[in-house]
Design a protein around this motif. Sequence first.
Motif, PDB file in Angstrom:
ATOM      1  N   LEU A 126      66.756  97.523 165.872  1.00 43.74           N
ATOM      2  CA  LEU A 126      67.012  96.723 166.764  1.00 43.74           C
ATOM      3  C   LEU A 126      65.770  97.124 167.606  1.00 43.74           C
ATOM      4  O   LEU A 126      65.421  98.404 168.703  1.00 43.74           O
ATOM      5  CB  LEU A 126      67.832  96.544 168.104  1.00 43.74           C
ATOM      6  CG  LEU A 126      67.574  95.842 168.943  1.00 43.74           C
ATOM      7  CD1 LEU A 126      67.059  94.261 169.047  1.00 43.74           C
ATOM      8  CD2 LEU A 126      68.531  95.895 170.260  1.00 43.74           C
ATOM      9  N   SER A 166      63.432  96.933 171.099  1.00 40.80           N
ATOM     10  CA  SER A 166      63.789  96.200 172.886  1.00 40.80           C
ATOM     11  C   SER A 166      62.606  97.184 173.363  1.00 40.80           C
ATOM     12  O   SER A 166      62.490  96.751 174.856  1.00 40.80           O
ATOM     13  CB  SER A 166      65.303  97.536 173.006  1.00 40.80           C
ATOM     14  OG  SER A 166      65.995  97.022 172.007  1.00 40.80           O
ATOM     15  N   LEU A 221      64.485  91.924 170.406  1.00 47.73           N
ATOM     16  CA  LEU A 221      64.692  91.265 171.372  1.00 47.73           C
ATOM     17  C   LEU A 221      63.358  91.289 171.818  1.00 47.73           C
ATOM     18  O   LEU A 221      62.455  91.482 172.181  1.00 47.73           O
ATOM     19  CB  LEU A 221      65.321  92.483 171.989  1.00 47.73           C
ATOM     20  CG  LEU A 221      65.842  91.729 173.263  1.00 47.73           C
ATOM     21  CD1 LEU A 221      66.694  92.937 174.057  1.00 47.73           C
ATOM     22  CD2 LEU A 221      65.546  91.319 175.016  1.00 47.73           C
ATOM     23  N   PHE A 249      63.148  91.771 179.104  1.00 49.28           N
ATOM     24  CA  PHE A 249      64.593  92.435 178.646  1.00 49.28           C
ATOM     25  C   PHE A 249      65.447  92.685 180.092  1.00 49.28           C
ATOM     26  O   PHE A 249      65.455  92.814 180.933  1.00 49.28           O
ATOM     27  CB  PHE A 249      64.067  94.034 178.523  1.00 49.28           C
ATOM     28  CG  PHE A 249      65.654  94.609 178.252  1.00 49.28           C
ATOM     29  CD1 PHE A 249      65.829  95.438 176.935  1.00 49.28           C
ATOM     30  CD2 PHE A 249      66.270  95.253 179.260  1.00 49.28           C
ATOM     31  CE1 PHE A 249      66.330  95.898 176.671  1.00 49.28           C
ATOM     32  CE2 PHE A 249      66.928  96.256 179.550  1.00 49.28           C
ATOM     33  CZ  PHE A 249      66.907  96.471 177.293  1.00 49.28           C
ATOM     34  N   ALA A 278      70.112  89.421 177.207  1.00 49.37           N
ATOM     35  CA  ALA A 278      68.776  89.335 176.214  1.00 49.37           C
ATOM     36  C   ALA A 278      69.678  90.658 175.095  1.00 49.37           C
ATOM     37  O   ALA A 278      69.320  90.568 174.535  1.00 49.37           O
ATOM     38  CB  ALA A 278      67.538  89.428 177.130  1.00 49.37           C
ATOM     39  N   PHE A 279      69.799  91.641 175.823  1.00 48.89           N
ATOM     40  CA  PHE A 279      70.377  92.810 175.187  1.00 48.89           C
ATOM     41  C   PHE A 279      71.341  92.031 173.885  1.00 48.89           C
ATOM     42  O   PHE A 279      71.573  92.466 172.690  1.00 48.89           O
ATOM     43  CB  PHE A 279      69.773  94.062 175.879  1.00 48.89           C
ATOM     44  CG  PHE A 279      70.665  94.960 174.821  1.00 48.89           C
ATOM     45  CD1 PHE A 279      69.530  96.187 174.512  1.00 48.89           C
ATOM     46  CD2 PHE A 279      71.835  95.257 174.520  1.00 48.89           C
ATOM     47  CE1 PHE A 279      70.244  97.073 173.656  1.00 48.89           C
ATOM     48  CE2 PHE A 279      72.309  96.794 174.375  1.00 48.89           C
ATOM     49  CZ  PHE A 279      71.471  97.056 173.825  1.00 48.89           C
ATOM     50  N   ALA A 293      70.263  90.009 171.478  1.00 47.59           N
ATOM     51  CA  ALA A 293      70.329  90.196 170.335  1.00 47.59           C
ATOM     52  C   ALA A 293      71.057  91.109 168.910  1.00 47.59           C
ATOM     53  O   ALA A 293      71.099  90.503 167.919  1.00 47.59           O
ATOM     54  CB  ALA A 293      68.689  90.756 170.512  1.00 47.59           C
ATOM     55  N   THR A 310      68.730 101.925 167.890  1.00 48.66           N
ATOM     56  CA  THR A 310      67.597 101.441 168.600  1.00 48.66           C
ATOM     57  C   THR A 310      66.748 102.505 169.364  1.00 48.66           C
ATOM     58  O   THR A 310      67.617 103.841 169.633  1.00 48.66           O
ATOM     59  CB  THR A 310      68.023  99.715 169.718  1.00 48.66           C
ATOM     60  OG1 THR A 310      66.756  99.393 170.247  1.00 48.66           O
ATOM     61  CG2 THR A 310      69.275 101.328 171.160  1.00 48.66           C
TER      62      THR A 310
END
Length: 377
Positions: free
Chosen positions: A85, A87, A112, A116, A120-121, A124, A141
């Motif tokens: 992921l 981020s 993402l 942030f 949202a995290f 995702a 991540t």
Amino acid sequence: MRLEPLASDDPRDVLRALRGAVLGAGPAIALGEAPALPDEVPAGTAVVLTTSGSTGVPKSVVLSRSALTSSALATAARIGEGHWLLSLSGGYVAGVQVMVRALVAGRDPAILAGRFTPRAFAHAVSGMHSMAGGERVPTYTSLVPAQLQTLLDAADDPDVLRALRSFETILIGGQALPVPVRERAAELGVRIVRTYGSTETSGGCVYDGVPLDGVRVEAAGGELRIAGPNLADGYLGDPDRTAQTFVTDPAGVRWYRTGDAGTVTDGVVAVTGRIDNVIISGGVNVSLDRVERVVQSVPGLEVAVVVGAPHERWGQTPVIALAGSADAALLAAARAAVEAELGKPARPDRIVPLATVPRLASGKPDRRAITALVTRG
């Protein structure tokens, strides 16, 4: 090889360009706000990444395909391979390396996009359902400490906690991770690995104090230096800085001088701070990095930043910058902790509350901006 500036900071655009630069025939891409760059770069170049970090002096780091892929493969050998992921910003080496790891593994990263936030995290992460051979693919991540702190503060939301716990490993880099934050993550069952590295080393190359396979770290005169296949080729258009920073020893080994103070004991690397992040307070050299580490061990100051500020009597003193308010008891606790470990000259003079702590796009504290705010009072 042709160098093509990438104007967009959209991670999907960066990923598309990186695919050609790292896995294809190019062109090489230029990321970051750079002055005029040449149209051609050495063969094998994948990325020219311009960053000023906290120093304010731009430097355009030349990263080859082999350096980036060597780093990605060494990471996979250490923590495993899976679905990543993204981020982080795609314009900094940590974000670039997340994408390179994903490309090398043959699996596009989840992204993402936008601001942030914990929600949202979690959203995702909920979309990461890769399967292989009927089994779930491990997920990974990379975050900076401020992002991890934000997520831990929101961990009473079961979706956020579930997302954090779902990762096989979360790499944490960009700056030192306060001990209380690390301990809190462990208590919640969040698996983190602290990384150390820089743009010049293709990102993190020391995991929880242990160099990745093929990477060597030693302390020379108190300064850490790094060797390995992950090193950058140098600084584009700046041969003098390249020669000062990348040195070759009598045995022919090429080293990157990090500018960080530290030690290597029984193969374990310990970073004590920047060599140049030192003030003179009352005639005594005081490492602001060491003061900050002690300050962050005090409950309530886990994400505080310590900078130097002018003082009428002592010349300069450490000052604590903190988002929000602070009381006299908190300052007293910080001063006592610092005095006990580092001595009286290192004690912070005051706490300056800020509406928000300025940060660079990489997520690191913007120490120049913070110092300016603190100096203005």
